[in-house]
Design a protein around this motif. Sequence first.
Motif, PDB file in Angstrom:
ATOM      1  N   LEU A 117      20.657 -51.743  32.845  1.00 48.28           N
ATOM      2  CA  LEU A 117      19.762 -52.018  31.721  1.00 48.28           C
ATOM      3  C   LEU A 117      18.385 -51.403  31.935  1.00 48.28           C
ATOM      4  N   ASP A 118      17.876 -51.478  33.155  1.00 47.29           N
ATOM      5  CA  ASP A 118      16.537 -50.950  33.428  1.00 47.29           C
ATOM      6  C   ASP A 118      16.487 -49.427  33.349  1.00 47.29           C
ATOM      7  N   ALA A 119      17.550 -48.760  33.780  1.00 48.69           N
ATOM      8  CA  ALA A 119      17.610 -47.305  33.655  1.00 48.69           C
ATOM      9  C   ALA A 119      17.609 -46.908  32.178  1.00 48.69           C
ATOM     10  N   PHE A 120      18.321 -47.689  31.372  1.00 49.71           N
ATOM     11  CA  PHE A 120      18.368 -47.390  29.949  1.00 49.71           C
ATOM     12  C   PHE A 120      17.025 -47.696  29.287  1.00 49.71           C
ATOM     13  N   ARG A 121      16.345 -48.743  29.771  1.00 53.78           N
ATOM     14  CA  ARG A 121      15.001 -49.050  29.253  1.00 53.78           C
ATOM     15  C   ARG A 121      14.074 -47.852  29.421  1.00 53.78           C
ATOM     16  N   ILE A 122      14.120 -47.230  30.599  1.00 50.91           N
ATOM     17  CA  ILE A 122      13.254 -46.082  30.885  1.00 50.91           C
ATOM     18  C   ILE A 122      13.560 -44.934  29.924  1.00 50.91           C
ATOM     19  N   GLY A 128      12.702 -45.976  26.229  1.00 51.77           N
ATOM     20  CA  GLY A 128      11.245 -46.014  26.044  1.00 51.77           C
ATOM     21  C   GLY A 128      10.658 -44.623  25.897  1.00 51.77           C
ATOM     22  N   ALA A 129      11.162 -43.678  26.707  1.00 51.24           N
ATOM     23  CA  ALA A 129      10.674 -42.295  26.654  1.00 51.24           C
ATOM     24  C   ALA A 129      11.006 -41.645  25.315  1.00 51.24           C
ATOM     25  N   ALA A 187       6.052 -47.919  25.221  1.00 50.23           N
ATOM     26  CA  ALA A 187       5.421 -48.029  26.535  1.00 50.23           C
ATOM     27  C   ALA A 187       5.835 -49.326  27.227  1.00 50.23           C
ATOM     28  N   GLN A 188       5.905 -50.416  26.454  1.00 50.11           N
ATOM     29  CA  GLN A 188       6.301 -51.709  27.029  1.00 50.11           C
ATOM     30  C   GLN A 188       7.734 -51.650  27.550  1.00 50.11           C
ATOM     31  N   ILE A 189       8.647 -51.068  26.751  1.00 49.95           N
ATOM     32  CA  ILE A 189      10.044 -50.938  27.172  1.00 49.95           C
ATOM     33  C   ILE A 189      10.149 -50.065  28.424  1.00 49.95           C
ATOM     34  N   PHE A 190       9.429 -48.936  28.420  1.00 51.07           N
ATOM     35  CA  PHE A 190       9.474 -47.985  29.536  1.00 51.07           C
ATOM     36  C   PHE A 190       8.975 -48.610  30.834  1.00 51.07           C
ATOM     37  N   PHE A 191       7.797 -49.234  30.782  1.00 51.57           N
ATOM     38  CA  PHE A 191       7.192 -49.759  32.010  1.00 51.57           C
ATOM     39  C   PHE A 191       7.890 -51.031  32.503  1.00 51.57           C
ATOM     40  N   THR A 192       8.497 -51.795  31.608  1.00 58.88           N
ATOM     41  CA  THR A 192       9.321 -52.933  32.045  1.00 58.88           C
ATOM     42  C   THR A 192      10.518 -52.430  32.840  1.00 58.88           C
ATOM     43  N   GLY A 193      11.177 -51.391  32.308  1.00 54.97           N
ATOM     44  CA  GLY A 193      12.310 -50.802  33.020  1.00 54.97           C
ATOM     45  C   GLY A 193      11.902 -50.186  34.346  1.00 54.97           C
ATOM     46  N   LEU A 194      10.764 -49.481  34.357  1.00 60.64           N
ATOM     47  CA  LEU A 194      10.293 -48.827  35.579  1.00 60.64           C
ATOM     48  C   LEU A 194       9.923 -49.861  36.656  1.00 60.64           C
ATOM     49  N   LYS A 195       9.244 -50.922  36.213  1.00 63.20           N
ATOM     50  CA  LYS A 195       8.843 -51.981  37.162  1.00 63.20           C
ATOM     51  C   LYS A 195      10.073 -52.633  37.789  1.00 63.20           C
ATOM     52  N   ASN A 196      11.051 -52.988  36.961  1.00 61.99           N
ATOM     53  CA  ASN A 196      12.270 -53.630  37.472  1.00 61.99           C
ATOM     54  C   ASN A 196      13.084 -52.664  38.336  1.00 61.99           C
ATOM     55  N   PRO A 242      17.524 -41.716  17.692  1.00 60.17           N
ATOM     56  CA  PRO A 242      17.817 -41.929  19.120  1.00 60.17           C
ATOM     57  C   PRO A 242      16.959 -43.023  19.759  1.00 60.17           C
ATOM     58  N   GLY A 243      15.670 -43.032  19.432  1.00 58.25           N
ATOM     59  CA  GLY A 243      14.776 -44.054  19.996  1.00 58.25           C
ATOM     60  C   GLY A 243      15.141 -45.452  19.535  1.00 58.25           C
ATOM     61  N   THR A 244      15.469 -45.581  18.247  1.00 57.11           N
ATOM     62  CA  THR A 244      15.863 -46.878  17.684  1.00 57.11           C
ATOM     63  C   THR A 244      17.169 -47.352  18.296  1.00 57.11           C
ATOM     64  N   ILE A 245      18.111 -46.436  18.472  1.00 56.78           N
ATOM     65  CA  ILE A 245      19.405 -46.776  19.091  1.00 56.78           C
ATOM     66  C   ILE A 245      19.181 -47.339  20.492  1.00 56.78           C
ATOM     67  N   GLY A 246      18.352 -46.648  21.276  1.00 52.37           N
ATOM     68  CA  GLY A 246      18.061 -47.106  22.637  1.00 52.37           C
ATOM     69  C   GLY A 246      17.408 -48.469  22.657  1.00 52.37           C
ATOM     70  N   ALA A 247      16.432 -48.667  21.769  1.00 44.14           N
ATOM     71  CA  ALA A 247      15.716 -49.957  21.712  1.00 44.14           C
ATOM     72  C   ALA A 247      16.650 -51.093  21.325  1.00 44.14           C
ATOM     73  N   LEU A 248      17.544 -50.859  20.368  1.00 41.89           N
ATOM     74  CA  LEU A 248      18.484 -51.901  19.935  1.00 41.89           C
ATOM     75  C   LEU A 248      19.479 -52.255  21.038  1.00 41.89           C
ATOM     76  N   LEU A 249      19.946 -51.246  21.767  1.00 42.45           N
ATOM     77  CA  LEU A 249      20.864 -51.501  22.884  1.00 42.45           C
ATOM     78  C   LEU A 249      20.190 -52.356  23.952  1.00 42.45           C
ATOM     79  N   VAL A 250      18.932 -52.024  24.254  1.00 41.38           N
ATOM     80  CA  VAL A 250      18.188 -52.781  25.271  1.00 41.38           C
ATOM     81  C   VAL A 250      17.932 -54.202  24.799  1.00 41.38           C
ATOM     82  N   MET A 251      17.479 -54.371  23.562  1.00 39.90           N
ATOM     83  CA  MET A 251      17.176 -55.708  23.035  1.00 39.90           C
ATOM     84  C   MET A 251      18.426 -56.569  22.966  1.00 39.90           C
ATOM     85  N   GLY A 252      19.547 -55.970  22.545  1.00 40.19           N
ATOM     86  CA  GLY A 252      20.796 -56.726  22.457  1.00 40.19           C
ATOM     87  C   GLY A 252      21.278 -57.204  23.812  1.00 40.19           C
TER      88      GLY A 252
END
Length: 201
Positions: free
Chosen positions: A73-78, A81-82, A188-197, A120-130
């Motif tokens: 999940l965190d790799a996908f967040r990064i 987010g990008a 940025a929030q999605i990206f840095f949450t994934g990077l931190k984790n 593509p960005g929306t798809i990634g965000a929805l996958l992460v949120m789900g």
Amino acid sequence: MTELLPLFVNIFLKIFIILTPFFVLSAFLSLTKDESQSDRQKIARKVTLAVVVICFTLFLFGSYIFSLFGITLDAFRIGAGAILFLSAVSMIQGKAAVSAQAGKEDIAVVPLAIPITVGPGTIGALLVMGANYNNLTEKVIASAALLCAVLAVGGLLFVAGRLEKIIGQQGLTILTKLTGLFVSALAAQIFFTGLKNFLSL
């Protein structure tokens, strides 16, 4: 119950912004400029239905997609987010344009639903949120918020002609750029949450 309402509002606002409603509205007006009001409303209904199906598929089955491809999940967040950030930059710079010649047949699903509304960005965000919501109650609240957000975007498309007269093309451009700023913050929030984790593993 008092804790569920803020969750609903939070998810609704996030998804509504991620769907970039004012860019979608601008693209919709451009692609349907030769259509009558009734035809525009028919297309708006088709777009809304297509987006509901696409978004719920991504939102509800995101965790299975991660498992299938062995992606954390965190790799996908990064990654998500990008991509979402690049989409936001395009909107802010005014480069996220769409050709009025696109889609001579049925434009409701392609390009209006995909990739204009659900890119593509929306798809990634929805996958992460789900994948974030495992609790059944949270999943139901999040699903209701997702449905309301998509219907809100569909409602804007349904009254697109009237909105165009009220705020004009320049107003739509300004709102699109403001949406881009909010999307960049969410990215940025999605990206840095994934990077931190990812780094803390």
